[in-house]
Design a protein around this motif. Structure first.
Motif, PDB file in Angstrom:
ATOM      1  N   ALA A  48       0.826  -1.215   0.000  1.00 44.33           N
ATOM      2  CA  ALA A  48       0.000   0.000   0.000  1.00 44.33           C
ATOM      3  C   ALA A  48       0.857   1.261   0.000  1.00 44.33           C
ATOM      4  O   ALA A  48       0.603   2.205  -0.757  1.00 44.33           O
ATOM      5  CB  ALA A  48      -0.946   0.003   1.201  1.00 44.33           C
ATOM      6  N   GLU A  49       1.911   1.280   0.834  1.00 46.14           N
ATOM      7  CA  GLU A  49       2.766   2.468   0.901  1.00 46.14           C
ATOM      8  C   GLU A  49       3.477   2.713  -0.429  1.00 46.14           C
ATOM      9  O   GLU A  49       3.633   3.872  -0.850  1.00 46.14           O
ATOM     10  CB  GLU A  49       3.779   2.325   2.036  1.00 46.14           C
ATOM     11  N   LYS A  50       3.914   1.649  -1.081  1.00 48.46           N
ATOM     12  CA  LYS A  50       4.532   1.801  -2.404  1.00 48.46           C
ATOM     13  C   LYS A  50       3.517   2.364  -3.397  1.00 48.46           C
ATOM     14  O   LYS A  50       3.826   3.256  -4.203  1.00 48.46           O
ATOM     15  CB  LYS A  50       5.060   0.457  -2.899  1.00 48.46           C
ATOM     16  N   PHE A  51       2.314   1.840  -3.340  1.00 45.60           N
ATOM     17  CA  PHE A  51       1.242   2.302  -4.220  1.00 45.60           C
ATOM     18  C   PHE A  51       0.975   3.795  -4.002  1.00 45.60           C
ATOM     19  O   PHE A  51       0.843   4.561  -4.960  1.00 45.60           O
ATOM     20  CB  PHE A  51      -0.022   1.480  -3.957  1.00 45.60           C
ATOM     21  N   TYR A  52       0.896   4.214  -2.742  1.00 44.95           N
ATOM     22  CA  TYR A  52       0.646   5.630  -2.437  1.00 44.95           C
ATOM     23  C   TYR A  52       1.750   6.519  -3.026  1.00 44.95           C
ATOM     24  O   TYR A  52       1.467   7.571  -3.610  1.00 44.95           O
ATOM     25  CB  TYR A  52       0.575   5.865  -0.925  1.00 44.95           C
ATOM     26  N   ARG A  53       2.989   6.089  -2.880  1.00 44.68           N
ATOM     27  CA  ARG A  53       4.110   6.894  -3.383  1.00 44.68           C
ATOM     28  C   ARG A  53       4.078   7.012  -4.908  1.00 44.68           C
ATOM     29  O   ARG A  53       4.501   8.029  -5.466  1.00 44.68           O
ATOM     30  CB  ARG A  53       5.449   6.293  -2.947  1.00 44.68           C
ATOM     31  N   LEU A  54       3.587   5.967  -5.555  1.00 38.17           N
ATOM     32  CA  LEU A  54       3.606   5.937  -7.021  1.00 38.17           C
ATOM     33  C   LEU A  54       2.299   6.423  -7.649  1.00 38.17           C
ATOM     34  O   LEU A  54       2.177   6.450  -8.873  1.00 38.17           O
ATOM     35  CB  LEU A  54       3.910   4.512  -7.502  1.00 38.17           C
ATOM     36  N   ARG A  55       1.339   6.825  -6.834  1.00 39.62           N
ATOM     37  CA  ARG A  55       0.060   7.301  -7.370  1.00 39.62           C
ATOM     38  C   ARG A  55       0.212   8.408  -8.412  1.00 39.62           C
ATOM     39  O   ARG A  55      -0.594   8.475  -9.358  1.00 39.62           O
ATOM     40  CB  ARG A  55      -0.835   7.778  -6.213  1.00 39.62           C
ATOM     41  N   PRO A  56       1.229   9.279  -8.328  1.00 38.82           N
ATOM     42  CA  PRO A  56       1.350  10.319  -9.346  1.00 38.82           C
ATOM     43  C   PRO A  56       1.488   9.805 -10.780  1.00 38.82           C
ATOM     44  O   PRO A  56       1.198  10.553 -11.721  1.00 38.82           O
ATOM     45  CB  PRO A  56       2.617  11.081  -8.922  1.00 38.82           C
ATOM     46  N   VAL A  57       1.904   8.573 -10.988  1.00 41.68           N
ATOM     47  CA  VAL A  57       2.053   8.096 -12.376  1.00 41.68           C
ATOM     48  C   VAL A  57       0.709   7.716 -12.992  1.00 41.68           C
ATOM     49  O   VAL A  57       0.593   7.592 -14.211  1.00 41.68           O
ATOM     50  CB  VAL A  57       3.018   6.880 -12.481  1.00 41.68           C
ATOM     51  N   ILE A  58      -0.319   7.530 -12.170  1.00 44.53           N
ATOM     52  CA  ILE A  58      -1.614   7.062 -12.654  1.00 44.53           C
ATOM     53  C   ILE A  58      -2.407   8.201 -13.273  1.00 44.53           C
ATOM     54  O   ILE A  58      -2.612   9.236 -12.648  1.00 44.53           O
ATOM     55  CB  ILE A  58      -2.437   6.438 -11.508  1.00 44.53           C
ATOM     56  N   GLU A  59      -2.857   7.985 -14.498  1.00 46.36           N
ATOM     57  CA  GLU A  59      -3.698   8.990 -15.154  1.00 46.36           C
ATOM     58  C   GLU A  59      -5.165   8.582 -15.134  1.00 46.36           C
ATOM     59  O   GLU A  59      -6.040   9.410 -14.897  1.00 46.36           O
ATOM     60  CB  GLU A  59      -3.243   9.201 -16.605  1.00 46.36           C
ATOM     61  N   THR A  60      -5.460   7.312 -15.402  1.00 46.76           N
ATOM     62  CA  THR A  60      -6.837   6.822 -15.364  1.00 46.76           C
ATOM     63  C   THR A  60      -6.894   5.516 -14.571  1.00 46.76           C
ATOM     64  O   THR A  60      -5.890   4.822 -14.390  1.00 46.76           O
ATOM     65  CB  THR A  60      -7.399   6.591 -16.779  1.00 46.76           C
TER      66      THR A  60
END
Length: 261
Positions: A48-60
């Motif tokens: 989850a923490e990795k996902f939160y950090r990488l959320r900026p790459v998600i567009e849709t």
């Protein structure tokens, strides 16, 4: 109306108004487990923490379960930050998946969750401090407020309604509109009730703002990158170096427009 405030204020939703990281992860994880037929549905402790950090790459939305697939396959966070589009396309190809199929499955899961347990779904979202108060103040002002987001409009309406914000359906432009944000912004100017229109746009994705800045018919739009949203330090630095984009803090956003710069 004062020259130092807009006649139209367009706002992104996720990362500007609402922080939905916990819901994103839960929805993405459950969708991933379905698509990849994962037997153990307990996520790894640090995922989850990795996902939160990488959320900026998600567009849709369809990219969220794919991001989890990338992390679980051992792709490093640095590589994801640098090469996300290529990584996402490769995962689709390797698994013979279509982005539209993933999007449908993710939205269907979310709809079912809302139908079955709306309270738990709503409780995984939080609104940034002072934002609801700002929206309430804007509702009683002459400024036209619009939400322009890649999130489904019906989800936006559900979340705002929980906070007592009732925006007309015509004021929310969600994923279902299937048009780039810059096209929607131009339409808002054309349809403006107050002329001349002064449109200000707050977004947390630098790429979206850069694309708006490239449009000749939007050269008067004021562009703001929300520094509290889903973006990286490099992206915030890029905003500071851009001649059209201004970096704005949450304290400025919730304050008087004169503080926006």
């Amino acid at each position: 109306m004062s020259a130092n405030q807009p006649t139209i204020l367009a706002l992104d939703f996720d990362g500007v108004i609402c922080n939905g990281l916990k819901e994103y992860f839960e929805t993405a994880w459950r969708t991933y487990c379905d698509i990849w037929s994962r037997i153990d549905e307990t996520p790894p402790q640090d995922l989850a923490e990795k996902f939160y950090r990488l959320r900026p790459v998600i567009e849709t939305g369809w990219e969220m379960p794919v991001l989890i697939a990338a992390l679980l396959s051992g792709v490093t966070e640095d590589k994801i930050l640098q090469e996300w589009n290529a990584i996402a396309r490769a995962i689709l190809q390797e698994n013979q998946l279509q982005s539209t199929t993933i999007a449908h499955q993710l939205d269907s899961f979310r709809d079912q969750w809302i139908r079955d347990d709306l309270t738990s779904w709503l409780n995984l979202h939080s609104f940034y401090p002072g934002v609801i108060e700002k929206l309430n103040a804007l509702m009683s002002s002459p400024i036209q407020v619009f939400i322009v987001t890649t999130k489904e409009g019906r989800f936006v309406q559900q979340l705002l309604a929980q906070q007592g914000i009732q925006l007309p359906e015509t004021s929310v432009f969600g994923k279902e509109n299937k048009r780039p944000k810059h096209e929607i912004l131009h339409e808002l100017i054309i349809a403006a009730k107050t002329l001349p229109a002064s449109l200000w746009f707050v977004e947390d994705r630098i790429k979206t703002l850069e694309l708006v800045a490239q449009q000749a018919n939007l050269d008067t739009v004021k562009l703001y990158l929300a520094d509290w949203g889903y973006n990286t330090s490099d992206e915030r630095q890029a905003a500071q170096n851009h001649d059209r984009i201004q970096l704005i803090s949450l304290a400025q956003f919730t304050d008087d427009f004169s503080t926006w710069g």
